[in-house]
Design an enzyme around this catalytic site. Structure first.
Site, PDB file in Angstrom:
ATOM      1  N   TYR A  51     -38.937  75.230-131.666  1.00 27.41           N
ATOM      2  CA  TYR A  51     -39.919  74.202-132.020  1.00 27.41           C
ATOM      3  C   TYR A  51     -40.980  74.047-130.923  1.00 27.41           C
ATOM      4  O   TYR A  51     -42.051  73.525-131.159  1.00 27.41           O
ATOM      5  CB  TYR A  51     -39.215  72.836-132.159  1.00 27.41           C
ATOM      6  N   HIS A  91     -31.701  73.015-124.394  1.00 25.73           N
ATOM      7  CA  HIS A  91     -31.215  74.389-124.240  1.00 25.73           C
ATOM      8  C   HIS A  91     -30.957  74.743-122.773  1.00 25.73           C
ATOM      9  O   HIS A  91     -30.159  75.614-122.477  1.00 25.73           O
ATOM     10  CB  HIS A  91     -32.258  75.389-124.774  1.00 25.73           C
ATOM     11  N   GLU A 113     -31.259  81.158-127.232  1.00 26.09           N
ATOM     12  CA  GLU A 113     -31.042  81.422-128.669  1.00 26.09           C
ATOM     13  C   GLU A 113     -30.530  82.853-128.890  1.00 26.09           C
ATOM     14  O   GLU A 113     -29.836  83.128-129.856  1.00 26.09           O
ATOM     15  CB  GLU A 113     -32.334  81.197-129.471  1.00 26.09           C
ATOM     16  N   CYS A 131     -35.137  69.909-121.688  1.00 26.02           N
ATOM     17  CA  CYS A 131     -34.937  70.638-122.940  1.00 26.02           C
ATOM     18  C   CYS A 131     -33.435  70.881-123.040  1.00 26.02           C
ATOM     19  O   CYS A 131     -32.809  71.334-122.067  1.00 26.02           O
ATOM     20  CB  CYS A 131     -35.681  71.971-122.910  1.00 26.02           C
ATOM     21  N   ASP A 179     -30.833  69.257-133.570  1.00 25.85           N
ATOM     22  CA  ASP A 179     -31.628  70.037-132.605  1.00 25.85           C
ATOM     23  C   ASP A 179     -32.271  71.202-133.352  1.00 25.85           C
ATOM     24  O   ASP A 179     -31.839  71.552-134.460  1.00 25.85           O
ATOM     25  CB  ASP A 179     -30.740  70.575-131.470  1.00 25.85           C
ATOM     26  N   SER A 180     -33.270  71.797-132.736  1.00 26.10           N
ATOM     27  CA  SER A 180     -33.914  72.955-133.356  1.00 26.10           C
ATOM     28  C   SER A 180     -32.958  74.150-133.417  1.00 26.10           C
ATOM     29  O   SER A 180     -33.174  75.071-134.188  1.00 26.10           O
ATOM     30  CB  SER A 180     -35.154  73.347-132.550  1.00 26.10           C
ATOM     31  N   CYS A 214     -33.042  66.727-129.180  1.00 25.05           N
ATOM     32  CA  CYS A 214     -34.057  67.756-128.944  1.00 25.05           C
ATOM     33  C   CYS A 214     -35.259  67.052-128.342  1.00 25.05           C
ATOM     34  O   CYS A 214     -35.807  66.122-128.955  1.00 25.05           O
ATOM     35  CB  CYS A 214     -34.419  68.405-130.277  1.00 25.05           C
ATOM     36  N   ASN A 215     -35.631  67.465-127.149  1.00 32.24           N
ATOM     37  CA  ASN A 215     -36.753  66.800-126.471  1.00 32.24           C
ATOM     38  C   ASN A 215     -38.063  66.995-127.215  1.00 32.24           C
ATOM     39  O   ASN A 215     -38.894  66.097-127.293  1.00 32.24           O
ATOM     40  CB  ASN A 215     -36.897  67.336-125.056  1.00 32.24           C
ATOM     41  N   THR A 216     -38.250  68.203-127.758  1.00 30.51           N
ATOM     42  CA  THR A 216     -39.514  68.483-128.445  1.00 30.51           C
ATOM     43  C   THR A 216     -39.662  67.576-129.664  1.00 30.51           C
ATOM     44  O   THR A 216     -40.728  66.991-129.894  1.00 30.51           O
ATOM     45  CB  THR A 216     -39.561  69.968-128.860  1.00 30.51           C
TER      46      THR A 216
HETATM   47  N1  DGL Z   1     -33.916  72.185-127.429  1.00 31.58           N
HETATM   48  C1  DGL Z   1     -35.161  71.663-127.750  1.00 31.58           C
HETATM   49  C2  DGL Z   1     -35.646  70.670-126.731  1.00 31.58           C
HETATM   50  O1  DGL Z   1     -34.847  69.949-126.194  1.00 31.58           O
HETATM   51  C3  DGL Z   1     -36.263  72.549-128.232  1.00 31.58           C
HETATM   52  C4  DGL Z   1     -36.186  73.979-128.054  1.00 31.58           C
HETATM   53  C5  DGL Z   1     -37.160  74.682-128.969  1.00 31.58           C
HETATM   54  O2  DGL Z   1     -36.832  74.773-130.152  1.00 31.58           O
HETATM   55  O3  DGL Z   1     -38.227  75.120-128.518  1.00 31.58           O
HETATM   56  O4  DGL Z   1     -36.820  70.575-126.475  1.00 31.58           O
END
Ligand code: DGL
Length: 269
Positions: A40, A192, A156, A190, A8-9, A71-73
């Protein structure tokens, strides 16, 4: 050791790791959070691809036969390119999986109004990945996506359970529901965002189903491993988990211990 790699980011993928380890504690795992370069969500396609590929290469060097982009992104912006253009030449016998498809697969089972909301990073929303994946499987559904640019920084920076988060959570939920008042199911797209779940529930009407991905990703992975014994048999079974971050290991350890409710050892890469 030949563990499952979870990337993950930053901290978000810990919500995925946690669900996966609860369901399949027997395997070895490596978690890598690229905290130094998070978020990300606001970065371009090229940059997310470059960062994600670097992480995938690191995890392959650590002998992971299988990597989950938790991580979805990264799943939205880098997965397909890695699967189609990188793996066949570099590691034809290893696999990289994402989190969007497994989430899209189950959402149709929950909505009654067929109006679905997706809350995610700007990158995931702009990629349109959720809309495309859900409509392939459930063409009758109307999907409304909304980016929540403040939510990842809140997590974060460990502000997710502080009063400072209330305004940003309420404002995004109100905005999403005013865009489509018929929404009865919201995907937290996401990794997070589940850390904000208490606030999200507080500001969401009770009749709305909120989908946190962890459990569904874990179920989908279990099913995948059953269908792919050639991958499953190569994953070592020692029940361990190692944590790596690109930022300060002390800081990651402290924050991750809060998210996971246990003390962990972390190394920097
Ligand atoms: N947790 C990540 C996601 O699922 C990305 C969060 C990020 O780094 O912007 O998209």
């Amino acid at each position: 050791m030949t563990p499952i790699g979870i990337f993950d980011s930053g901290y978000g993928g810990l919500t995925i790791l946690d669900s996966i380890r609860k369901l399949m504690p027997q395997y070895d795992y490596i978690y890598f959070g690229d905290n130094a370069r998070a978020p990300y969500g606001t970065r371009s396609f090229d940059v997310v691809y470059e960062f994600t590929l670097e992480a995938v290469q690191k995890l392959f060097e650590m002998d992971c036969p299988l990597i989950i982009l938790g991580c979805n992104t990264a799943s939205a912006k880098a997965l397909r390119n890695i699967q189609q253009n990188y793996l066949p030449g570099a590691y034809p016998d290893r696999r990289v999986l994402g989190v969007i498809r497994p989430t899209a697969e189950i959402v149709g089972n929950y909505t009654r109004s067929h109006h679905i909301g997706v809350l995610a990073t700007e990158g995931t929303i702009k990629s349109n990945s959720y809309t495309l994946e859900i409509q392939k499987l459930f063409p009758e559904c109307t999907i409304t996506g909304l980016a929540c640019p403040m939510w990842v920084p809140l997590v974060e920076n460990c502000e997710f359970d502080k009063p400072s988060a209330d305004y940003f959570v309420k404002e995004r939920i109100d905005t999403l529901l005013s865009m489509d008042p018929l929404i009865d199911t919201i995907i937290l797209g996401c990794t997070h965002y589940p850390l904000l779940i208490n606030k999200i529930k507080q500001y969401c009407p009770e009749n709305i189903m909120i989908i946190s991905q962890g459990q569904y990703i874990a179920d989908s992975l279990k099913d995948y491993l059953k269908r792919h014994p050639e991958i499953d048999s190569r994953i070592s079974r020692g029940g361990s988990c190692k944590y790596y971050t690109s930022e300060s290991p002390e800081r990651f350890g402290e924050s991750a211990s809060i998210f996971l409710n246990q003390k962990i050892e972390v190394e920097r890469i």
